[in-house]
Enzyme design. Sequence first.
Site, PDB file in Angstrom:
ATOM      1  N   ASP A 154       0.864  -1.182   0.000  1.00 51.28           N
ATOM      2  CA  ASP A 154       0.000   0.000   0.000  1.00 51.28           C
ATOM      3  C   ASP A 154       0.896   1.226   0.000  1.00 51.28           C
ATOM      4  OD1 ASP A 154      -2.057   1.757   0.107  1.00 51.28           O
ATOM      5  OD2 ASP A 154      -2.946   0.997   1.956  1.00 51.28           O
ATOM      6  N   VAL A 155       1.294   1.643  -1.214  1.00 53.18           N
ATOM      7  CA  VAL A 155       2.275   2.727  -1.352  1.00 53.18           C
ATOM      8  C   VAL A 155       1.675   3.987  -1.987  1.00 53.18           C
ATOM      9  CG1 VAL A 155       4.178   1.080  -1.447  1.00 53.18           C
ATOM     10  CG2 VAL A 155       3.165   1.896  -3.582  1.00 53.18           C
ATOM     11  N   LYS A 156       0.524   3.844  -2.640  1.00 56.58           N
ATOM     12  CA  LYS A 156      -0.222   4.970  -3.232  1.00 56.58           C
ATOM     13  C   LYS A 156       0.674   5.925  -4.013  1.00 56.58           C
ATOM     14  CE  LYS A 156      -4.058   4.910   0.068  1.00 56.58           C
ATOM     15  NZ  LYS A 156      -3.579   3.881   1.025  1.00 56.58           N
ATOM     16  N   ARG A 157       1.518   5.387  -4.849  1.00 55.72           N
ATOM     17  CA  ARG A 157       2.385   6.229  -5.662  1.00 55.72           C
ATOM     18  C   ARG A 157       1.583   6.861  -6.793  1.00 55.72           C
ATOM     19  NH1 ARG A 157       5.251   6.158  -1.442  1.00 55.72           N
ATOM     20  NH2 ARG A 157       7.202   5.021  -1.420  1.00 55.72           N
TER      21      ARG A 157
END
Length: 309
Positions: A103-106
């Site tokens: 879950d890095v939401k780049r």
Amino acid sequence: MIDKLITKIKKTHAPIVVGLDPMLSYVPEHILQKSFGEFGETLEGAADAIWQFNKEIIDAVWDLIPAVKPQIAMYEQFGVPGLAAFEKTVSYCQKKDLVVIGDVKRGDIGSTSTAYAAGHIGRVKVGSREFTPFHEDFITVNPYLGTDGIKPFVEICKEEHKGLFILVKTSNPSSGEFQDRLIDGRPLYEWVGEQVARWGAECMGTSYSAIGAVVGATYPEMGKVLRKLMPKSFILVPGYGAQGGTGKDLVHYFNEDGLGAIVNSSRGIIAAYKQEQYASFGPEHFAEASRAAVEAMKADIEGALEGEK
């Protein structure tokens, strides 16, 4: 990788992903004291504490679930030692044959997106050698910079047989400030959902695309609409449990084949021992409380889906 996720869901009968989002306030005192005793009250001590906390939970629940979702911010806050704990967590989960959703939401464009994608789901070249730095199986991506921001991730997904979950309708209360805005009479999240389906057509597995969507459990009616707009996209559903979502809220996220969605619970599982219904386990047995919470979540979702048949 989407085919592996589906196989694991079928095997466990649990469309569940455990969010490994540890805060130090979740970590029992006996773990904190052991880590601080070895490393001091330092970033290294904090990172070791969350790693030890994660490991016990993984050992307790790995056989019940198909996937985990570590949220990188909970690790980044402890700097370089925290990122090392993130990678160690990813590796340990994969050794247990769990699918890992980073879950890095780049979300950026051009070479920046390519670098993010290479670091998390691809490869980086160092001289004559190649490395896979964080090596998650899927990652979350923010699409609001448009195709320029998504295309580099899609290309690496195709090369490496990895996957994405693209933010479409998030579970937080203020998401509607932008995501619900009407464009030509339709909310923005519907336009994004249709675009996710188009991107996903480039990365099909056997029956579903490796390009999925994030749609919060807190908006079931919107989820119903988005399910129809993205019939071949897996939906990652946050907002279950601590954020108010329940099994009955989730039925429309699934397709008639009983697949198409995977539901996340984070603190509702990893900090279960702090909840009244699991308080009897106590801090010493926090991982057993987490297992009980997973079993309860599985029963809740199974019951809701059975009720729709």
